[in-house]
Every structure is written in structure tokens, then in C-alpha cells.
Write an enzyme that holds these catalytic residues in place. Structure first.
Site, PDB file in Angstrom:
ATOM      1  N   HIS A  54       5.512  -3.889   0.947  1.00 30.03           N
ATOM      2  CA  HIS A  54       5.701  -3.428   2.319  1.00 30.03           C
ATOM      3  C   HIS A  54       4.831  -2.200   2.594  1.00 30.03           C
ATOM      4  O   HIS A  54       4.673  -1.331   1.729  1.00 30.03           O
ATOM      5  CB  HIS A  54       7.167  -3.093   2.572  1.00 30.03           C
ATOM      6  CG  HIS A  54       8.051  -4.290   2.520  1.00 30.03           C
ATOM      7  ND1 HIS A  54       9.323  -4.287   3.048  1.00 30.03           N
ATOM      8  CD2 HIS A  54       7.866  -5.540   2.025  1.00 30.03           C
ATOM      9  CE1 HIS A  54       9.877  -5.473   2.873  1.00 30.03           C
ATOM     10  NE2 HIS A  54       9.004  -6.245   2.244  1.00 30.03           N
ATOM     11  N   GLU A  56       5.318   0.430   4.365  1.00 26.91           N
ATOM     12  CA  GLU A  56       6.020   1.712   4.249  1.00 26.91           C
ATOM     13  C   GLU A  56       6.113   2.141   2.788  1.00 26.91           C
ATOM     14  O   GLU A  56       5.841   3.301   2.451  1.00 26.91           O
ATOM     15  CB  GLU A  56       7.442   1.620   4.835  1.00 26.91           C
ATOM     16  CG  GLU A  56       7.488   1.266   6.290  1.00 26.91           C
ATOM     17  CD  GLU A  56       7.569  -0.238   6.577  1.00 26.91           C
ATOM     18  OE1 GLU A  56       7.960  -0.587   7.692  1.00 26.91           O
ATOM     19  OE2 GLU A  56       7.228  -1.052   5.696  1.00 26.91           O
ATOM     20  N   CYS A  84      12.820  -1.866   6.616  1.00 30.91           N
ATOM     21  CA  CYS A  84      13.866  -2.745   6.088  1.00 30.91           C
ATOM     22  C   CYS A  84      14.786  -1.949   5.162  1.00 30.91           C
ATOM     23  O   CYS A  84      14.589  -0.759   4.931  1.00 30.91           O
ATOM     24  CB  CYS A  84      13.242  -3.910   5.329  1.00 30.91           C
ATOM     25  SG  CYS A  84      12.490  -3.420   3.754  1.00 30.91           S
ATOM     26  N   CYS A  87      12.841  -0.342   2.093  1.00 26.12           N
ATOM     27  CA  CYS A  87      12.022   0.800   2.495  1.00 26.12           C
ATOM     28  C   CYS A  87      12.903   1.954   2.963  1.00 26.12           C
ATOM     29  O   CYS A  87      12.602   3.126   2.693  1.00 26.12           O
ATOM     30  CB  CYS A  87      11.039   0.384   3.568  1.00 26.12           C
ATOM     31  SG  CYS A  87       9.800  -0.812   2.973  1.00 26.12           S
TER      32      CYS A  87
END
Length: 146
Positions: A54, A56, A84, A87
Site C-alpha cells: 500500500h 501509505e 485501510c 495502514c
């Protein structure tokens, strides 16, 4: 301050476009400290499994390496999508001061879901949650990254 948020979000959108061009979800993220971008990433930028690639997470890891500390309490995270659960957990562990995002993530979002990991005050070992700003350039982000 709104202008700065938009400038940073424009860069996130550009990073999201890079991810999309490579066949990945169109997510881009930045870490900002003292009004300077210190780390940026796009979804699955590095050769790591999709489930943890991801934007992030990658941006946070880059910031940790650059600053040589896991304490990012003077940093802001900008991202095209609401972080999410995974993260959000990392953001909380690193004590990021603020999270600014464009679009919600629905049932897996760290703010707007039934499991608001990013904004909860109920986990005693964590410090206060980061401040959250939602919807910065949402329409443009969703239009450009569809």
C-alpha cells in the site's frame, strides 16, 4: 492551509496515476514534515506482495528510514484514499500527527468503517489519534483516477 493541502494532494494524484499506469490501484501518498515532502510512494511501487504494497505503508517506511526513527509525530500523511485497517494501525503506531485524504474507502477504511482504527480513542496504549481531514480534492481525485 487549504492551498497547501491541495498542492500536496495534487502530487498524490500524480503518484496514483503512476500506479494506475502500471496496473495497480491508483493510490499515491506523501509524508510531509515541516512543510517539506520527505517521502512519497504509489501503490505497489516496490517489489513486495500486493497485500502489503500500500502507498501509505511504503511512504511511512521511507520516512522512518530517512528520519531514523519510528516516531513520526511531527509528520502529516497525505493520500488519495482513506487508509485501510493495516495502514491505519501503522499510522497510529508511528504517531503521525495528521492524515489528509481525498476519497473514503468504505467498509475497510480506518475512519469511516465500523472499525475506526485511525480515529478511535479506546486503545489505551496509543496516544491521541491523528487529526483527520477528509475530502480534499475528492471529485478531482476520483475523476482522474477512475
Amino acid at each position: 492551509m487549504e492551498y497547501q493541502h491541495e498542492q500536496y494532494m495534487k502530487r498524490c494524484i500524480d503518484l496514483g496515476k503512476l500506479a494506475k499506469e502500471r496496473g495497480h490501484p491508483p493510490v499515491g501518498s506523501l509524508i510531509v514534515k515541516d512543510e517539506q515532502v520527505i517521502a512519497e510512494a504509489f501503490e505497489r511501487e516496490e517489489e513486495i506482495p500486493q497485500s502489503i504494497g500500500h502507498a501509505e505503508l511504503i511512504a511511512v517506511v521511507k520516512a522512518i528510514k530517512l528520519l531514523n526513527t519510528k516516531d513520526l509525530d511531527n509528520c502529516l500523511l497525505y493520500t488519495t484514499k482513506e487508509p485501510c485497517f493495516m495502514c491505519s494501525y501503522l499510522i497510529r503506531q508511528c504517531k503521525i500527527k495528521g492524515v489528509i485524504f481525498a476519497s473514503p474507502s468504505g467498509e475497510i477504511g480506518g475512519v469511516g468503517s465500523n472499525f475506526p482504527i485511525l480515529s478511535t480513542h479506546t486503545i489505551g496504549k496509543w496516544s491521541s489519534p491523528p487529526f483527520i481531514i477528509e475530502g480534499i480534492m475528492r471529485e478531482e481525485c476520483e475523476r482522474r483516477l477512475k
